[in-house]
Design an enzyme around this catalytic site. Structure first.
Site, mmCIF file in Angstrom:
data_model
loop_
_atom_site.group_PDB
_atom_site.id
_atom_site.type_symbol
_atom_site.label_atom_id
_atom_site.label_comp_id
_atom_site.label_asym_id
_atom_site.label_seq_id
_atom_site.Cartn_x
_atom_site.Cartn_y
_atom_site.Cartn_z
ATOM 1 N N THR A 103 0.512 -5.830 4.070
ATOM 2 C CA THR A 103 -0.074 -4.798 4.923
ATOM 3 C C THR A 103 -1.521 -5.185 5.187
ATOM 4 O O THR A 103 -2.335 -5.232 4.264
ATOM 5 C CB THR A 103 0.000 -3.419 4.246
ATOM 6 O OG1 THR A 103 1.370 -3.120 3.951
ATOM 7 C CG2 THR A 103 -0.576 -2.343 5.148
ATOM 8 N N LYS A 156 3.350 -0.795 10.687
ATOM 9 C CA LYS A 156 3.302 -0.651 9.227
ATOM 10 C C LYS A 156 2.169 0.273 8.797
ATOM 11 O O LYS A 156 2.353 1.126 7.916
ATOM 12 C CB LYS A 156 3.143 -2.011 8.546
ATOM 13 C CG LYS A 156 2.994 -1.934 7.011
ATOM 14 C CD LYS A 156 4.179 -1.252 6.354
ATOM 15 C CE LYS A 156 3.970 -0.943 4.882
ATOM 16 N NZ LYS A 156 3.866 -2.117 4.015
ATOM 17 N N LYS A 186 -6.476 1.076 -0.314
ATOM 18 C CA LYS A 186 -6.523 -0.030 0.653
ATOM 19 C C LYS A 186 -5.848 0.338 1.970
ATOM 20 O O LYS A 186 -6.432 0.188 3.055
ATOM 21 C CB LYS A 186 -5.842 -1.268 0.065
ATOM 22 C CG LYS A 186 -5.674 -2.428 1.071
ATOM 23 C CD LYS A 186 -4.925 -3.590 0.468
ATOM 24 C CE LYS A 186 -3.430 -3.398 0.382
ATOM 25 N NZ LYS A 186 -2.740 -3.549 1.682
#
Length: 296
Positions: free
Chosen positions: A97, A173, A241
């Site tokens: 990702t 995503k 994150k």
């Protein structure tokens, strides 16, 4: 279908993906910074490699399942990185990702070396990765798809082809991660309120999972809370994150994301409170004045 495949990153998802490839008669070469993971997979029939460069010497397709862009950079261009050892026409499948703009730039960077690229973030969890039932959100040139399409179908039950160049896979995503992070934060808030109000936690869980307020994340993550088990299947810092990436992308176009911002702050608070490496359901630990179920 290419029979020699390299896979870098034998974590919860990568180890399952490597096993899926091996079940379909691929010769799977693996590398991980943890030698014990490499040796364990080799003992089951894989081929251990001592570096990404060594792996690239044997494989025209390399699947990278590391945590983030920085680790992907190290895999490709670091000491003993695989990029310099990959033959022209080889394919690099990137499953992390990352910022979509970084992925777009990486495709161009690899193209200069004659390397094809697949922007291919993944979702579904360790169990689905191990059974070949996970989801891949991909974007790539027709040439890259032609080279690796069958391998993608081996690793994932749902392979979405979202564009003919890098970026679209990573964009989808991070939108998925927006929802996942917000849902976990909301689930934790709901369970925390129930505990504060003296509602039986198991009863609350049963009611919600059979009612309109349920979500996949509530059902999955609040089961961890009920069990008092914060073993990290996906850690708090993953959403620090990932929601950070979501906000970075939106900030570039001045697009407001109020729920994502709040959820990100919740995971940040959990991380700095000492729960960074615990399961992401540990975000519930930021709420004061509640007694959480204990591990039996």
């Amino acid at each position: 279908m290419e029979s020699n495949v390299g896979l870098i990153g034998l974590g919860a998802m990568g180890s399952g993906m490597a096993a899926s490839l091996r079940r379909h008669d691929c010769q799977v070469h693996v590398f991980d910074v943890r030698p014990e993971s490499v040796h364990a997979f080799a003992a089951q029939g894989g081929v251990a490699c001592g570096s990404p460069a060594e792996l690239a010497a044997h494989c025209k397709v390399i699947v990278s399942v590391v945590v983030n862009a920085a680790q992907t950079e190290a895999v490709l261009f670091g000491d003993q990185g695989c990029a310099a050892a990959m033959q022209p026409g080889s394919v690099f499948v990137m499953c992390s990702t990352v910022d979509p703009n970084w992925s777009i730039a990486l495709e161009a960077r690899l193209a200069k070396l004659g390397i094809l690229y697949v922007d291919a973030p993944i979702s579904g969890g360790a169990a689905k990765a191990a059974s070949g039932q996970m989801t891949m959100m991909t974007a790539a040139t027709p040439e890259a798809y032609a080279a690796v399409g069958p391998l993608l179908d081996v690793m994932a039950a749902n392979v979405y082809r979202l564009g003919d160049k890098a970026g679209a896979g990573s964009k989808v995503k991070i939108i998925n991660q927006l929802l996942a992070g917000v849902h976990i934060a909301a689930a934790a808030e709901a369970m925390a309120l129930g505990l504060r109000e003296g509602v039986d936690a198991a009863a609350l869980y049963d009611v919600i999972t059979h009612s309109a307020g349920n979500s996949w994340m509530f059902e999955n993550r609040m089961a961890h809370v009920l069990a008092g088990d914060y073993t990290p299947l996906s850690a708090v810092d993953i959403f620090v994150k990932d929601l950070g990436l979501v906000l970075d992308v939106a900030r570039a176009s001045k697009f407001p994301l109020p729920l994502s911002s709040t959820a990100h702050q919740m995971f940040m608070q959990a991380s700095t409170s000492g729960f960074a490496r615990e399961d992401d359901s540990a975000v519930i630990k930021i709420f004061p004045g509640i007694e959480l179920p204990k591990k039996s």
